[in-house]
Scaffold this motif. Sequence first.
Motif, PDB file in Angstrom:
ATOM      1  N   LEU A  51       0.663  -1.032   0.180  1.00 26.29           N
ATOM      2  CA  LEU A  51       0.009   0.206  -0.098  1.00 26.29           C
ATOM      3  C   LEU A  51       0.905   0.410  -0.244  1.00 26.29           C
ATOM      4  N   LEU A  52       2.056   1.757   0.592  1.00 21.24           N
ATOM      5  CA  LEU A  52       3.121   2.254   0.707  1.00 21.24           C
ATOM      6  C   LEU A  52       3.205   3.032  -0.733  1.00 21.24           C
ATOM      7  N   GLN A  54       1.903   1.674  -3.472  1.00 20.40           N
ATOM      8  CA  GLN A  54       1.149   1.748  -4.527  1.00 20.40           C
ATOM      9  C   GLN A  54       0.741   3.717  -3.895  1.00 20.40           C
ATOM     10  N   SER A  55       0.500   4.061  -3.123  1.00 22.29           N
ATOM     11  CA  SER A  55       0.167   5.197  -2.357  1.00 22.29           C
ATOM     12  C   SER A  55       1.119   5.948  -2.805  1.00 22.29           C
ATOM     13  N   ALA A  58       1.264   6.428  -6.673  1.00 19.25           N
ATOM     14  CA  ALA A  58      -0.269   7.156  -7.344  1.00 19.25           C
ATOM     15  C   ALA A  58       0.052   8.431  -7.017  1.00 19.25           C
TER      16      ALA A  58
ATOM     17  N   LEU B  24      -2.800   3.822   5.365  1.00 22.06           N
ATOM     18  CA  LEU B  24      -2.435   3.346   3.712  1.00 22.06           C
ATOM     19  C   LEU B  24      -3.658   3.578   3.099  1.00 22.06           C
ATOM     20  N   TYR B  28      -3.907   5.629  -0.090  1.00 24.18           N
ATOM     21  CA  TYR B  28      -3.967   5.490  -1.133  1.00 24.18           C
ATOM     22  C   TYR B  28      -4.995   4.981  -1.958  1.00 24.18           C
TER      23      TYR B  28
END
Lengths: 141, 91
Positions: A51-52, A54-55, A58, B24, B28
């Motif tokens: 997630l980190l 991907q974040s 993005a 997170l 995201y």
Amino acid sequence: MDNSENQNPTESRSDSSDLNDLRLETAGLRQLLISLIILMIVLSGTLNLYLLRQSRTARADLVAIKPQVTQMVADYNKMNAPVINDFVQKLVDFGQKHPDFMPIVQKYGLVRAIGGTNTVAPQGLNPATAPVTAPAPVPKK
Amino acid sequence: MKKSPMLTTLLVVLTISALASVVLCYRYLAAARELRQLQVQAAMVNQNRTLIGALATETMEYSKKNPAIDPILEAAGIKPKLGAAPKANGK
């Protein structure tokens, strides 16, 4: 008489064995619980890393795209949209006076109702205020 | 029941990790949503330009049959005005 006083040595040994079994089972369950929690921590950590990443991707895309799109939409709304709306409105007016032009007007969805007075610009001419839906599809010739 | 310090520590770590996952995930999703909105806006601008280009082309074709539409095309700058000086082509 108290029951404990009647317990013979065989029963006492059996109780002691049961207690040991329970202790062993409890210890086993505790180990299992610890193993499961460690597994969940590993899984959660992996998810966090994903997630980190991907974040970050993005957000990097957002930082790169946002100024361009904002500028493009602002330019469009400031310079193109008034000209286009004026052009479309004139075409609609022209179509109402010249029925042979109406097929083109209808093809591009410039009027909501045939011969009606409710004229509309093609859907989504103003991207800042338009709905997310795509403009009316243009039929193939 | 005796409390195992290791178990407590692991539970604390798991709780923190789960909370981090939530944060997170939210970050995201928010970034992805904003990105998607921008992409939709850009796509709509481009689509509208294409659509208006096609409309202008068809109107130009129509103007060959009915020159009455010429003033509209000339006003929009799609068709050069009759009698207007041609642009210098460098010769």
